[in-house]
Scaffold this active site. Structure first.
Site, PDB file in Angstrom:
ATOM      1  N   HIS A  26       0.851  -1.200   0.000  1.00  0.00           N
ATOM      2  CA  HIS A  26       0.000   0.000   0.000  1.00  0.00           C
ATOM      3  C   HIS A  26       0.880   1.241   0.000  1.00  0.00           C
ATOM      4  CE1 HIS A  26      -3.812   2.207   0.704  1.00  0.00           C
ATOM      5  NE2 HIS A  26      -2.999   3.091   1.245  1.00  0.00           N
ATOM      6  N   CYS A  27       1.018   1.810  -1.169  1.00  0.00           N
ATOM      7  CA  CYS A  27       1.760   3.074  -1.294  1.00  0.00           C
ATOM      8  C   CYS A  27       1.170   3.809  -2.498  1.00  0.00           C
ATOM      9  CB  CYS A  27       3.248   2.817  -1.455  1.00  0.00           C
ATOM     10  SG  CYS A  27       3.642   1.657  -2.746  1.00  0.00           S
ATOM     11  N   HIS A  28       1.601   5.023  -2.694  1.00  0.00           N
ATOM     12  CA  HIS A  28       1.032   5.871  -3.750  1.00  0.00           C
ATOM     13  C   HIS A  28       2.139   6.631  -4.462  1.00  0.00           C
ATOM     14  CE1 HIS A  28      -2.769   5.555  -1.344  1.00  0.00           C
ATOM     15  NE2 HIS A  28      -1.987   5.820  -0.326  1.00  0.00           N
ATOM     16  N   TYR A  44      -6.730  17.610  -1.583  1.00  0.00           N
ATOM     17  CA  TYR A  44      -5.423  18.109  -1.131  1.00  0.00           C
ATOM     18  C   TYR A  44      -4.527  18.118  -2.361  1.00  0.00           C
ATOM     19  CZ  TYR A  44      -4.313  13.127  -1.322  1.00  0.00           C
ATOM     20  OH  TYR A  44      -4.153  11.840  -1.756  1.00  0.00           O
ATOM     21  N   ARG A 119     -10.267   0.544  -6.359  1.00  0.00           N
ATOM     22  CA  ARG A 119     -10.513   1.003  -4.993  1.00  0.00           C
ATOM     23  C   ARG A 119     -11.820   1.768  -4.910  1.00  0.00           C
ATOM     24  NH1 ARG A 119      -7.081   5.386  -1.351  1.00  0.00           N
ATOM     25  NH2 ARG A 119      -6.948   4.139   0.533  1.00  0.00           N
ATOM     26  N   ARG A 125     -14.067  13.006   3.462  1.00  0.00           N
ATOM     27  CA  ARG A 125     -13.071  14.077   3.358  1.00  0.00           C
ATOM     28  C   ARG A 125     -12.194  13.912   2.108  1.00  0.00           C
ATOM     29  NH1 ARG A 125      -8.213  11.988   4.983  1.00  0.00           N
ATOM     30  NH2 ARG A 125      -8.315  10.263   6.453  1.00  0.00           N
ATOM     31  N   TYR A 152     -12.127   1.423   1.227  1.00  0.00           N
ATOM     32  CA  TYR A 152     -11.611   2.302   2.282  1.00  0.00           C
ATOM     33  C   TYR A 152     -12.781   3.005   2.961  1.00  0.00           C
ATOM     34  CZ  TYR A 152      -8.313   5.610   4.517  1.00  0.00           C
ATOM     35  OH  TYR A 152      -7.564   6.335   5.410  1.00  0.00           O
ATOM     36  N   HIS A 176      -6.504  -0.441   5.936  1.00  0.00           N
ATOM     37  CA  HIS A 176      -6.213   0.032   7.294  1.00  0.00           C
ATOM     38  C   HIS A 176      -7.263  -0.433   8.317  1.00  0.00           C
ATOM     39  CE1 HIS A 176      -3.922   2.237   4.462  1.00  0.00           C
ATOM     40  NE2 HIS A 176      -4.651   3.319   4.381  1.00  0.00           N
ATOM     41  N   ASP A 244       2.116   3.076   3.173  1.00  0.00           N
ATOM     42  CA  ASP A 244       1.228   4.223   2.903  1.00  0.00           C
ATOM     43  C   ASP A 244       2.024   5.442   2.430  1.00  0.00           C
ATOM     44  OD1 ASP A 244      -1.276   5.544   2.677  1.00  0.00           O
ATOM     45  OD2 ASP A 244      -0.986   6.461   4.647  1.00  0.00           O
TER      46      ASP A 244
HETATM   47  C1  0GY Z   1      -4.389   6.297   2.359  1.00  0.00           C
HETATM   48  C2  0GY Z   1      -5.119   7.203   3.180  1.00  0.00           C
HETATM   49  C3  0GY Z   1      -5.620   8.408   2.847  1.00  0.00           C
HETATM   50  C4  0GY Z   1      -5.654   8.997   1.570  1.00  0.00           C
HETATM   51  C5  0GY Z   1      -5.835   8.385   0.421  1.00  0.00           C
HETATM   52  O1  0GY Z   1      -6.290   8.308  -1.818  1.00  0.00           O
HETATM   53  C6  0GY Z   1      -6.023   9.036  -0.879  1.00  0.00           C
HETATM   54  O2  0GY Z   1      -5.941  10.253  -0.959  1.00  0.00           O
HETATM   55  O3  0GY Z   1      -5.865   7.081   0.376  1.00  0.00           O
HETATM   56  C7  0GY Z   1      -6.182   9.193   3.918  1.00  0.00           C
HETATM   57  O4  0GY Z   1      -6.218  10.425   3.792  1.00  0.00           O
HETATM   58  O5  0GY Z   1      -6.598   8.630   4.950  1.00  0.00           O
HETATM   59  O6  0GY Z   1      -4.651   5.105   2.361  1.00  0.00           O
HETATM   60  O7  0GY Z   1      -3.504   6.715   1.634  1.00  0.00           O
END
Ligand code: 0GY
Length: 294
Positions: A26-28, A44, A119, A125, A152, A176, A244
């Site tokens: 789990h990373c971005h 954001y 996803r 938020r 999520y 999570h 993350d």
């Molecule tokens: C996560 C958690 C968050 C954000 C995102 O896609 C996203 O912007 O997943 C969060 O803000 O809780 O898993 O990266």
């Protein structure tokens, strides 16, 4: 909107050596913005955190592979995620966020680019709407590709979402742990309801990740560790873990990724559990064609 730097600038080298072949599941990636602009609906706007930085962190932490989850700031345009996968030498796979009306041939293009799941994000938020009936149709459309869904949500939504989860015809991975209040303890109401969900549905997996977001105590995250140890022990074949990174939208208490890795032997105390959590489970889900259990 100011561009946020949500990740640690000098993460430590972990003391814990992860098993050979470990997957950060789990990373971005964010951007780079000039190539891959953020969505007009983004909640954001982060600084660039592209594949070079992600792969450097992977190497520093001792991991071999990444699963890149499309971040909400990129909306349903998965180009940044696909770009990172394309630069990984097949050491990354991805989870997309799609327009619910996406056609099967577009899904096939994503598959060819290394995507293995979609996803569904229910965090108000982060997204404006989360249409359950359309998501069910998406899940039916991805099933023939062998994909799974990643969901999520926060603990207060679990009861309402359970009937929806029950009709999804694929493997489900809950991000999570469905964001429980871990300060209630392993036998607190949030963890007990979540445990029951796993007991009742053997197609539901979870990521035992985001100690930094879930802990109320901060490092060394004792409340998180105490709550998740029984989940890893009792559902060892249905758990995943990820950093993350780059920790979307975190502005306070930005975690040191090396220290996140250092809690792994506390949440998965045996070599067997570590192997499942970090290697066999993510490999079965994301690289089944090259992975065989020994
Ligand atoms: C996560 C958690 C968050 C954000 C995102 O896609 C996203 O912007 O997943 C969060 O803000 O809780 O898993 O990266």
């Amino acid at each position: 909107m100011t561009r946020i730097i949500s990740w640690h600038q000098k993460p430590s080298v972990p003391k814990f050596n992860v098993p050979v072949g470990a997957v950060d599941a789990h990373c971005h990636v964010f951007g780079p913005q000039r190539q891959f602009p953020f969505s007009s609906k983004a909640k954001y706007i982060p600084n660039d955190a592209g594949p070079d930085k992600l792969f450097a962190l992977r190497d520093q932490l001792g991991f071999s592979r990444n699963v890149i989850v499309q971040a909400s700031c990129h909306g349903t345009d998965n180009s940044a995620t696909l770009n990172a996968i394309a630069q990984s030498n097949d050491l990354a796979r991805g989870v997309a966020v799609v327009d619910p009306d996406i056609a099967i041939d577009e899904l096939q293009v994503l598959h060819d680019g290394g995507i293995r799941g979609v996803r569904f994000n229910f965090l108000k938020r982060l997204v404006d709407n989360a249409p359950k009936d359309k998501f069910i149709e998406v899940a039916k459309r991805i099933a023939p590709l062998g994909w799974h869904v990643v969901v999520y949500f926060e603990a207060e939504l679990l009861e309402e979402l359970t009937p929806f989860l029950e009709v999804l015809p694929v493997t489900i991975v809950i991000d999570h742990l469905g964001r429980p209040d871990v300060s209630q303890g392993a036998n607190g109401p949030d963890m007990l309801v979540f445990r029951k969900l796993l007991e009742d549905h053997d197609n539901i997996w979870t990521k035992v990740s985001c100690a930094d977001r879930l802990s109320k105590q901060g490092w060394p995250y004792d409340d998180f560790v105490e709550a998740v140890v029984p989940i890893v022990a009792d559902f060892p074949d249905r758990v995943l873990w990820g950093t993350d990174w780059p920790h979307p939208n975190m502005q306070d208490n930005i975690p040191d990724d090396g220290k996140l890795v250092d809690i792994l032997p506390r949440i998965a105390p045996t070599q067997n559990l570590q192997q499942k959590l970090l290697v066999s489970n993510p490999m079965r889900l994301y690289w089944p064609e090259i992975y065989s259990e020994h």
